[in-house]
Design an enzyme around this catalytic site. Structure first.
Site, PDB file in Angstrom:
ATOM      1  N   GLY A  10     -19.694 -37.013 -15.369  1.00 60.28           N
ATOM      2  CA  GLY A  10     -18.382 -37.568 -15.013  1.00 60.28           C
ATOM      3  C   GLY A  10     -18.553 -38.947 -14.404  1.00 60.28           C
ATOM      4  N   ARG A  72     -21.181 -35.789 -21.396  1.00 62.37           N
ATOM      5  CA  ARG A  72     -21.972 -34.615 -21.043  1.00 62.37           C
ATOM      6  C   ARG A  72     -22.544 -34.068 -22.351  1.00 62.37           C
ATOM      7  NH1 ARG A  72     -17.282 -33.487 -17.378  1.00 62.37           N
ATOM      8  NH2 ARG A  72     -18.018 -34.052 -15.321  1.00 62.37           N
ATOM      9  N   ASP A 103     -25.994 -33.852 -10.754  1.00 66.78           N
ATOM     10  CA  ASP A 103     -26.960 -32.758 -10.879  1.00 66.78           C
ATOM     11  C   ASP A 103     -27.363 -32.472 -12.328  1.00 66.78           C
ATOM     12  OD1 ASP A 103     -24.386 -31.928 -11.338  1.00 66.78           O
ATOM     13  OD2 ASP A 103     -24.541 -30.057 -10.204  1.00 66.78           O
ATOM     14  N   GLY A 104     -26.388 -32.487 -13.243  1.00 71.04           N
ATOM     15  CA  GLY A 104     -26.704 -32.218 -14.653  1.00 71.04           C
ATOM     16  C   GLY A 104     -27.620 -33.283 -15.237  1.00 71.04           C
ATOM     17  N   THR A 105     -27.310 -34.532 -14.903  1.00 72.82           N
ATOM     18  CA  THR A 105     -28.117 -35.665 -15.381  1.00 72.82           C
ATOM     19  C   THR A 105     -29.548 -35.554 -14.835  1.00 72.82           C
ATOM     20  OG1 THR A 105     -26.132 -37.009 -15.236  1.00 72.82           O
ATOM     21  CG2 THR A 105     -28.212 -38.203 -15.425  1.00 72.82           C
ATOM     22  N   THR A 125     -21.913 -39.381  -7.722  1.00 70.09           N
ATOM     23  CA  THR A 125     -20.910 -38.335  -7.857  1.00 70.09           C
ATOM     24  C   THR A 125     -19.859 -38.529  -6.785  1.00 70.09           C
ATOM     25  OG1 THR A 125     -20.374 -35.990  -7.521  1.00 70.09           O
ATOM     26  CG2 THR A 125     -22.435 -36.740  -6.575  1.00 70.09           C
ATOM     27  N   ASP A 127     -18.278 -36.132  -5.758  1.00 74.07           N
ATOM     28  CA  ASP A 127     -18.272 -34.857  -5.017  1.00 74.07           C
ATOM     29  C   ASP A 127     -19.215 -34.852  -3.821  1.00 74.07           C
ATOM     30  OD1 ASP A 127     -16.609 -34.079  -7.010  1.00 74.07           O
ATOM     31  OD2 ASP A 127     -17.977 -32.653  -7.941  1.00 74.07           O
ATOM     32  N   ASP A 129     -22.260 -33.950  -3.735  1.00 74.49           N
ATOM     33  CA  ASP A 129     -22.985 -32.675  -3.659  1.00 74.49           C
ATOM     34  C   ASP A 129     -24.447 -32.771  -4.105  1.00 74.49           C
ATOM     35  OD1 ASP A 129     -22.444 -33.117  -6.320  1.00 74.49           O
ATOM     36  OD2 ASP A 129     -21.665 -31.114  -6.730  1.00 74.49           O
ATOM     37  N   MET A 169     -10.706 -33.135  -5.898  1.00 76.38           N
ATOM     38  CA  MET A 169     -11.849 -32.634  -6.660  1.00 76.38           C
ATOM     39  C   MET A 169     -12.891 -32.022  -5.720  1.00 76.38           C
ATOM     40  SD  MET A 169     -12.409 -35.189  -9.880  1.00 76.38           S
ATOM     41  CE  MET A 169     -11.380 -35.003 -11.331  1.00 76.38           C
ATOM     42  N   ARG A 171     -15.835 -28.887  -6.861  1.00 72.63           N
ATOM     43  CA  ARG A 171     -15.907 -27.522  -7.408  1.00 72.63           C
ATOM     44  C   ARG A 171     -16.672 -26.576  -6.495  1.00 72.63           C
ATOM     45  NH1 ARG A 171     -16.873 -29.697 -13.279  1.00 72.63           N
ATOM     46  NH2 ARG A 171     -18.792 -30.384 -12.312  1.00 72.63           N
ATOM     47  N   GLU A 222     -10.512 -28.300  -5.301  1.00 75.23           N
ATOM     48  CA  GLU A 222     -10.160 -27.532  -6.505  1.00 75.23           C
ATOM     49  C   GLU A 222     -10.900 -26.198  -6.573  1.00 75.23           C
ATOM     50  OE1 GLU A 222     -11.520 -29.512 -10.153  1.00 75.23           O
ATOM     51  OE2 GLU A 222     -13.060 -30.504  -8.968  1.00 75.23           O
ATOM     52  N   HIS A 272      -8.192 -37.199 -11.664  1.00 72.07           N
ATOM     53  CA  HIS A 272      -9.093 -38.300 -12.014  1.00 72.07           C
ATOM     54  C   HIS A 272      -8.737 -39.632 -11.357  1.00 72.07           C
ATOM     55  CE1 HIS A 272      -9.931 -35.151 -14.854  1.00 72.07           C
ATOM     56  NE2 HIS A 272     -11.125 -35.675 -14.983  1.00 72.07           N
ATOM     57  N   GLN A 274      -8.992 -40.056  -8.435  1.00 70.78           N
ATOM     58  CA  GLN A 274     -10.080 -40.184  -7.446  1.00 70.78           C
ATOM     59  C   GLN A 274     -11.327 -40.826  -8.044  1.00 70.78           C
ATOM     60  OE1 GLN A 274     -10.115 -36.090  -5.154  1.00 70.78           O
ATOM     61  NE2 GLN A 274      -9.106 -35.873  -7.127  1.00 70.78           N
ATOM     62  N   ARG A 275     -11.431 -40.809  -9.355  1.00 75.77           N
ATOM     63  CA  ARG A 275     -12.637 -41.345 -10.013  1.00 75.77           C
ATOM     64  C   ARG A 275     -12.431 -42.715 -10.624  1.00 75.77           C
ATOM     65  NH1 ARG A 275     -14.812 -36.432 -13.515  1.00 75.77           N
ATOM     66  NH2 ARG A 275     -14.631 -37.984 -15.144  1.00 75.77           N
TER      67      ARG A 275
HETATM   68  O1  F6P Z   1     -18.433 -33.619 -11.040  1.00 77.76           O
HETATM   69  C1  F6P Z   1     -17.507 -34.605 -10.808  1.00 77.76           C
HETATM   70  C2  F6P Z   1     -16.119 -34.139 -11.140  1.00 77.76           C
HETATM   71  O2  F6P Z   1     -15.255 -35.202 -10.872  1.00 77.76           O
HETATM   72  C3  F6P Z   1     -15.666 -32.864 -10.407  1.00 77.76           C
HETATM   73  O3  F6P Z   1     -15.232 -33.085  -9.109  1.00 77.76           O
HETATM   74  C4  F6P Z   1     -14.584 -32.370 -11.313  1.00 77.76           C
HETATM   75  O4  F6P Z   1     -14.386 -31.002 -11.182  1.00 77.76           O
HETATM   76  C5  F6P Z   1     -15.105 -32.710 -12.658  1.00 77.76           C
HETATM   77  O5  F6P Z   1     -15.985 -33.807 -12.506  1.00 77.76           O
HETATM   78  C6  F6P Z   1     -14.049 -33.049 -13.652  1.00 77.76           C
HETATM   79  O6  F6P Z   1     -14.633 -33.236 -14.879  1.00 77.76           O
HETATM   80  P1  F6P Z   1     -13.920 -33.788 -16.179  1.00 77.76           P
HETATM   81  O7  F6P Z   1     -14.024 -35.270 -16.131  1.00 77.76           O
HETATM   82  O8  F6P Z   1     -14.698 -33.202 -17.304  1.00 77.76           O
HETATM   83  O9  F6P Z   1     -12.506 -33.333 -16.139  1.00 77.76           O
END
Ligand code: F6P
Length: 341
Positions: A10, A72, A103-105, A125, A127, A129, A169, A171, A222, A272, A274-275
């Site tokens: 993300g 991803r 974390d996935g990366t 991230t 998050d 985390d 956001m 998880r 969330e 989103h 927030q991103r």
């Molecule tokens: O891992 C970052 C994050 O923004 C999480 O907080 C959120 O649950 C997820 O990505 C949302 O992912 P996508 O962009 O696939 O909706």
């Protein structure tokens, strides 16, 4: 040297600032070539890349998103790519890779390292985390955006004597809810780390209105979960990348609160927003420092390490430490936040 750089998972504000910093340090100081790999590991697998030079990174410090694109990739596809890691790197002509992600990366980066492709990670991230680093860039921006939203929601909530449920956001880790909730002066903060009791939330709001207050703000991550045997909540679905998509805690909570309290309640899902957009000053600085250190790490021959903020210093930490488990909100932080609710 030829250094590959990719952004994966993300997106978050500050990715472009890292790319810019990597190019400045690698090209200007070390005389390297930088290869931008498109759409994360997908571009590595499909061999899609482009050279990145000074001109390509102009104006990137403040720009949200990632000029390289992000994606991803299913775990099975990553495993197949890992088996041919040296060939994929050779075909792109890269000596090492800087992987900017969460974390996935990092889990994939670890596999590529073990297969012989040197990788240095940069933690991103919203998050917050990723373990073994005090923070990752993107988080500060997300907290600022969510805090501003709470500030704004307060005035409209008060005008209408409403309960606002702000879903943010997060998880597995409730960092954004914790910090934005604290900064915004929310009256309830619900995190994945501590299952909540809907009855206690109702009592808290009722008491607040009984004291003459005219509105209430509840911030819910969330991934916030009701205590077993209390509220039934759609558990959501697990997507093909292994991530759970939650079932809309904000909407469900607002319905419940309206039902039990007889007060108008509205869910606000920040999602989103927030991103997106420009990173805060703090995130720009952190992203720039991480880029600098990632290039230095590559030149020292580091592999399987990532740039971590430890106190005021950026240090290299093993990627294995980052992915062992997510960094969740410790009990003490929750106690501190609850004291001012
Ligand atoms: O891992 C970052 C994050 O923004 C999480 O907080 C959120 O649950 C997820 O990505 C949302 O992912 P996508 O962009 O696939 O909706």
């Amino acid at each position: 040297m030829r250094i590959g750089v990719l952004t994966s998972g993300g997106d978050c504000p500050g990715l472009n600032a890292v790319i810019r910093s990597v190019v400045h340090r690698a090209v200007d100081v070390h005389g390297d070539e930088v290869v931008g790999i498109e759409d994360g590991y997908l571009g590595l697998i499909e061999q899609r890349s482009r050279p990145l030079d000074h001109d390509d990174v102009q104006g990137l410090l403040t720009r949200g998103g990632t000029i390289l694109g992000s994606s991803r990739v299913e775990p099975a596809r990553i495993r197949r790519a890992v088996a041919e890691a040296p060939a994929l790197a050779a075909a792109l002509g890269i000596d090492a890779l800087i992987a900017i992600g969460g974390d996935g990366t990092f889990a994939a980066a670890q596999l590529f390292c073990e297969a012989g492709l040197p990788v240095v990670g940069v933690p991103k991230t919203i998050d917050n985390d990723v373990n073994a680093t005090d923070t990752s860039f993107g988080f500060d921006t997300a907290v600022s955006v969510a805090t501003e939203a709470i500030d704004r929601l307060k005035t409209t909530a008060e005008s209408h004597q409403r309960v606002m449920v702000v879903e943010v956001m997060g998880r597995e880790a409730g960092w954004i809810a914790l910090e934005a909730g604290t900064a915004g002066g929310a009256h309830g903060i619900l995190l994945p780390e501590k299952p909540f009791d809907i009855e206690s939330v109702c009592v808290m709001i009722e008491e607040r209105f009984a004291r003459g207050k005219k509105f209430a703000i509840v911030v819910a991550a969330e991934g916030a979960r009701p205590a077993p045997g209390t509220l039934r909540l759609d558990p959501g679905v697990v997507d093909r990348y292994g991530h759970r998509r939650y079932g809309g805690i904000g909407t469900r909570l607002a319905q419940e609160l309206e039902h039990w309290l007889g007060k108008e309640s509205r869910p606000v899902i920040l999602g989103h927003i927030q991103r997106g957009g420009p990173p805060t000053a703090r995130d720009r600085v952190l992203a720039t420092r991480f880029g600098w250190h990632a290039v230095e790490a590559v030149h020292k021959g580091a592999s399987g390490y990532f740039t971590a903020l430890r106190g005021t210093l950026v240090e290299l930490m093993p990627i294995a430490d980052a992915i062992a488990e997510p960094k969740t909100v410790p009990r003490q932080r929750l106690l501190e936040a609850e004291a001012v609710l």
